[in-house]
Design a protein around this motif. Structure first.
Motif, mmCIF file in Angstrom:
data_model
loop_
_atom_site.group_PDB
_atom_site.id
_atom_site.type_symbol
_atom_site.label_atom_id
_atom_site.label_comp_id
_atom_site.label_asym_id
_atom_site.label_seq_id
_atom_site.Cartn_x
_atom_site.Cartn_y
_atom_site.Cartn_z
ATOM 1 N N ALA A 86 0.638 -1.353 -0.105
ATOM 2 C CA ALA A 86 0.504 -0.285 -0.112
ATOM 3 C C ALA A 86 1.050 1.105 0.206
ATOM 4 C CB ALA A 86 -0.545 0.193 1.116
ATOM 5 N N ALA A 87 1.982 1.159 1.004
ATOM 6 C CA ALA A 87 2.699 2.321 1.112
ATOM 7 C C ALA A 87 3.220 2.293 -0.082
ATOM 8 C CB ALA A 87 3.712 2.522 2.585
ATOM 9 N N ILE A 88 3.993 1.678 -1.119
ATOM 10 C CA ILE A 88 4.635 2.100 -2.185
ATOM 11 C C ILE A 88 3.227 2.392 -3.422
ATOM 12 C CG2 ILE A 88 5.735 0.733 -4.380
ATOM 13 C CD1 ILE A 88 6.917 -1.511 -1.988
ATOM 14 N N ALA A 89 2.441 1.703 -3.486
ATOM 15 C CA ALA A 89 1.203 2.937 -4.124
ATOM 16 C C ALA A 89 1.374 3.852 -4.334
ATOM 17 C CB ALA A 89 -0.328 2.085 -4.151
ATOM 18 N N CYS A 90 1.551 4.336 -3.027
ATOM 19 C CA CYS A 90 1.465 5.795 -2.744
ATOM 20 C C CYS A 90 2.445 6.750 -3.224
ATOM 21 C CB CYS A 90 0.791 6.167 -0.820
ATOM 22 S SG CYS A 90 -0.366 5.403 -0.869
ATOM 23 N N ALA A 91 3.984 6.037 -2.748
ATOM 24 C CA ALA A 91 4.584 6.499 -3.313
ATOM 25 C C ALA A 91 4.818 6.052 -4.787
ATOM 26 C CB ALA A 91 5.785 6.001 -2.742
ATOM 27 N N GLN A 92 4.884 5.712 -5.635
ATOM 28 C CA GLN A 92 4.437 5.521 -6.679
ATOM 29 C C GLN A 92 3.075 6.602 -7.747
ATOM 30 O OE1 GLN A 92 3.496 1.512 -7.538
ATOM 31 N NE2 GLN A 92 4.815 1.217 -9.061
ATOM 32 N N ALA A 93 2.318 6.658 -6.857
ATOM 33 C CA ALA A 93 0.990 7.392 -7.486
ATOM 34 C C ALA A 93 1.985 8.858 -7.091
ATOM 35 C CB ALA A 93 -0.506 7.568 -5.946
ATOM 36 N N GLU A 94 2.935 10.008 -5.942
ATOM 37 C CA GLU A 94 3.040 10.870 -6.499
ATOM 38 C C GLU A 94 3.774 11.618 -7.106
ATOM 39 O OE1 GLU A 94 5.584 11.358 -2.476
ATOM 40 O OE2 GLU A 94 3.858 10.840 -1.525
ATOM 41 N N ASN A 95 4.062 10.267 -8.370
ATOM 42 C CA ASN A 95 5.169 10.622 -9.561
ATOM 43 C C ASN A 95 6.692 11.556 -9.243
ATOM 44 O OD1 ASN A 95 5.875 10.042 -11.679
ATOM 45 N ND2 ASN A 95 4.646 11.618 -12.858
ATOM 46 N N LYS A 96 6.714 11.317 -7.661
ATOM 47 C CA LYS A 96 8.041 11.759 -7.487
ATOM 48 C C LYS A 96 9.461 11.230 -8.111
ATOM 49 C CE LYS A 96 9.327 14.908 -3.285
ATOM 50 N NZ LYS A 96 8.838 15.858 -1.829
ATOM 51 N N HIS A 97 9.298 10.912 -7.348
ATOM 52 C CA HIS A 97 11.197 9.820 -6.915
ATOM 53 C C HIS A 97 10.732 8.418 -8.104
ATOM 54 C CE1 HIS A 97 13.170 12.728 -4.994
ATOM 55 N NE2 HIS A 97 10.938 12.557 -3.674
ATOM 56 N N ARG A 98 12.257 8.149 -8.345
ATOM 57 C CA ARG A 98 12.093 6.965 -9.416
ATOM 58 C C ARG A 98 12.354 5.531 -8.346
ATOM 59 N NH1 ARG A 98 16.885 5.174 -13.786
ATOM 60 N NH2 ARG A 98 15.745 3.386 -14.888
ATOM 61 N N PHE A 99 13.321 6.230 -7.601
ATOM 62 C CA PHE A 99 13.483 4.470 -6.693
ATOM 63 C C PHE A 99 12.959 5.076 -5.492
ATOM 64 C CE2 PHE A 99 16.409 4.869 -10.106
ATOM 65 C CZ PHE A 99 16.667 4.004 -10.042
ATOM 66 N N LEU A 100 12.444 3.794 -4.597
ATOM 67 C CA LEU A 100 12.273 3.551 -3.378
ATOM 68 C C LEU A 100 13.502 2.558 -2.797
ATOM 69 C CD1 LEU A 100 9.049 3.488 -1.864
ATOM 70 C CD2 LEU A 100 10.545 1.584 -1.150
#
Length: 135
Positions: free
Chosen positions: A112-126
């Motif tokens: 779920a957190a990865i999906a939130c980070a992806q939705a921001e479209n801010k950084h390429r890597f986590l």
């Protein structure tokens, strides 16, 4: 043969000022021995304030993990900015209360957190233990 994973129903909710008690519950030796041990009461209060403020600073997000079957707070998860190999990326971390470990909660919350980070479209890597590409 791939390992079978069970479906775990959790949701992540933005960290709020009212989540301090959960942070104290996570501040136990079995959760933090690998990070130098539990924090003092003052350190927990400072960490809590960082968690509350991180979203407003737009440098990451912190969440409470809630088990849907009983709406019990069972842990936390979040991601924050750091520099890795000269590039600003997100790093992710989580904690699940000892009595709820081994049930797939961290995996479900991480998804779920990865999906939130992806939705921001801010950084390429986590980053975590393994590097994760977001795009």
């Amino acid at each position: 043969m791939p390992k079978e994973t069970k479906q775990v129903d959790v949701r992540i909710e933005p960290w709020k000022d009212t989540d301090l008690e959960l942070l104290f519950r996570l501040n136990v030796p079995e959760m933090l021995d690998h990070l130098g041990g539990p924090e003092t009461e003052e350190q927990v209060h400072r960490r809590h304030q960082r968690y509350v403020k991180i979203t407003g600073n737009e440098t990451g997000k912190m969440y409470k993990i809630v088990r849907l079957s009983d709406l019990e707070p069972v842990g936390n998860i979040g991601y924050w900015e750091r520099v890795w190999e000269g590039e600003t990326v997100y790093e992710i971390g989580w904690g699940v209360l000892p009595e709820y470990q081994g049930l797939g909660i961290a995996s479900a919350a991480t998804k779920a957190a990865i999906a939130c980070a992806q939705a921001e479209n801010k950084h390429r890597f986590l980053l975590s233990e393994e590097n994760i590409v977001l795009d």
